[in-house]
Design a protein around this motif. Structure first.
Motif, PDB file in Angstrom:
ATOM      1  N   UNK A 182       0.690  -1.241  -0.038  1.00 19.66           N
ATOM      2  CA  UNK A 182      -0.036   0.226  -0.067  1.00 19.66           C
ATOM      3  C   UNK A 182       0.672   1.230   0.016  1.00 19.66           C
ATOM      4  N   UNK A 183       0.635   2.255  -1.102  1.00 14.77           N
ATOM      5  CA  UNK A 183       1.346   3.448  -1.060  1.00 14.77           C
ATOM      6  C   UNK A 183       0.496   4.154   0.098  1.00 14.77           C
ATOM      7  N   UNK A 184       1.482   5.157   0.803  1.00 14.29           N
ATOM      8  CA  UNK A 184       0.952   5.642   2.140  1.00 14.29           C
ATOM      9  C   UNK A 184       0.983   7.262   1.697  1.00 14.29           C
ATOM     10  N   UNK A 185       0.222   8.142   1.782  1.00  6.44           N
ATOM     11  CA  UNK A 185       0.280   9.508   1.640  1.00  6.44           C
ATOM     12  C   UNK A 185       1.054  10.106   2.775  1.00  6.44           C
ATOM     13  N   UNK A 186       2.250  10.713   2.661  1.00  9.09           N
ATOM     14  CA  UNK A 186       3.009  11.139   3.816  1.00  9.09           C
ATOM     15  C   UNK A 186       3.537  12.421   3.269  1.00  9.09           C
ATOM     16  N   UNK A 240       5.386  10.163  -0.385  1.00 12.66           N
ATOM     17  CA  UNK A 240       5.020   8.897  -0.256  1.00 12.66           C
ATOM     18  C   UNK A 240       5.677   7.999   0.719  1.00 12.66           C
ATOM     19  N   UNK A 241       5.089   7.025   1.301  1.00 11.22           N
ATOM     20  CA  UNK A 241       5.809   5.909   1.800  1.00 11.22           C
ATOM     21  C   UNK A 241       5.122   4.818   1.402  1.00 11.22           C
ATOM     22  N   UNK A 242       5.684   3.462   1.805  1.00  7.47           N
ATOM     23  CA  UNK A 242       5.358   2.263   1.271  1.00  7.47           C
ATOM     24  C   UNK A 242       5.041   1.337   2.410  1.00  7.47           C
ATOM     25  N   UNK A 245       7.356  -0.845   6.903  1.00  2.00           N
ATOM     26  CA  UNK A 245       7.097   0.415   6.137  1.00  2.00           C
ATOM     27  C   UNK A 245       8.507   1.231   5.692  1.00  2.00           C
ATOM     28  N   UNK A 246       8.516   1.626   4.564  1.00  2.00           N
ATOM     29  CA  UNK A 246       9.610   2.005   3.865  1.00  2.00           C
ATOM     30  C   UNK A 246       9.183   3.511   3.875  1.00  2.00           C
ATOM     31  N   UNK A 247       9.835   4.472   4.727  1.00  2.00           N
ATOM     32  CA  UNK A 247       9.315   5.641   4.824  1.00  2.00           C
ATOM     33  C   UNK A 247      10.199   6.757   4.001  1.00  2.00           C
ATOM     34  N   UNK A 248      10.906   6.560   2.796  1.00  2.00           N
ATOM     35  CA  UNK A 248      11.130   7.537   2.133  1.00  2.00           C
ATOM     36  C   UNK A 248      11.911   8.451   2.717  1.00  2.00           C
TER      37      UNK A 248
END
Ligand code: ZN
Length: 301
Positions: free
Chosen positions: A211-215, A223-225, A236-239
């Motif tokens: 799930x791509x997460x809007x951050x 975005x994070x993943x 969670x990969x937080x860019x």
């Protein structure tokens, strides 16, 4: 309106169709309202991991190493949080996600040879070691439009680009937003490549596993993943939500971020999600987080 605007995970779309066909027939107004409310509530819930989701694996690929340590007190805190001599060496990370027989790449690091921090071996050669060609990659997701995350996008021009809408707007503005690596996006800006400019989260494969997460905050469309692995659990990969552990733990914000308030809110979201899911958070630039995933070419499962 609301129903149409929400992107439904596949598990729910069947329910939606059923509801719509009931609505078209004879359901009384109050019941209809209740049914819609229940459905909207279901859609707002985070997609649960479907029982029959195919196997998902996650591989880290090295995409650069800082040639020298960065004095983080100079630019990475807007509250003078660190002593002048706190220096950290940044790493630059790319990831391959395998979902059944489908592939997704998350962030593409620096292009080899482009600068002193760039990797010696590029992502295409690394993928070759895993017997994957760029044309097999269905999705290329990016945390944000900076060069150190988009330096090797060009080989993935046939993939669907998953980019935050704020970043897409920044790339396609004239002139492009400061710091946006607009040239790296040529397959999508000039050659008709497929893309989704995301204003919300995206359940990539429709089963809740990726799930791509809007951050937003570091950039307008950051975005994070979330990757949910059967053995390891959620990751969670937080860019660049934060660049290193001290800022993650202390809620630190670099002075150069696009929006401070959005950064703080995004960080709060990810911390709560990580706690609720008991997830492993990976700070992509932090050398100390490399060991949270198996060393290449091994994958976390
Ligand atoms: Zn960045």
């Amino acid at each position: 309106m609301l129903l149409r605007n929400i992107r439904a995970p596949q598990a729910f779309s069947g329910k939606l169709r059923t509801l719509n066909s009931i609505r078209e027939k004879t359901m009384p107004r109050t019941l209809r309202t209740l049914a819609i409310a229940a459905c909207v509530a279901a859609l707002h819930a985070a997609p649960a991991l479907a029982q029959n989701a195919p196997e998902v694996t996650l591989t880290r690929i090295d995409c650069g190493t800082g040639a020298k340590p960065t004095l983080v007190a100079e630019r990475f805190t807007d509250t003078f949080a660190y002593s002048k001599d706190l220096a950290l060496t940044f790493t630059f990370s790319c990831y391959l996600i395998k979902h059944g027989s489908e592939y997704m790449v998350w962030d593409t690091g620096f292009a080899p040879g482009s600068n002193p921090n760039a990797p010696k071996v590029g992502i295409v050669d690394r993928l070759k070691e895993l017997n994957v060609t760029p044309d097999q990659v269905k999705y290329v997701g990016i945390s944000h439009f900076h060069q150190d995350h988009t330096g090797q996008l060009l080989p993935f021009g046939k993939a669907t680009l998953l980019i935050g809408k704020g970043d897409w707007d920044g790339i396609t503005a004239n002139p492009p937003m400061q710091g946006a690596n607009a040239l790296g996006f040529t397959p999508w800006t000039k050659e008709g490549g497929k893309l989704e400019a995301l204003a919300t989260d995206k359940d990539v494969f429709g089963d809740g596993s990726v799930v791509v997460l809007r951050t937003p905050g570091h950039t307008p469309g950051h975005q994070s993943l979330l990757v949910r692995l059967k053995e390891k659990g959620p990751v969670i990969l937080i860019g660049d939500l934060t660049h290193f552990r001290e800022n993650y733990e202390g809620g630190g914000v670099p002075w150069f971020n696009f929006d401070r308030a959005q950064t703080v809110a995004s960080l709060e979201r990810i911390k709560k999600m990580a706690s609720n899911l008991n997830a492993t958070v990976i700070i992509q630039h932090d050398l100390r987080d490399i060991g949270k995933l198996p060393a290449f070419p091994a994958a976390a499962k």
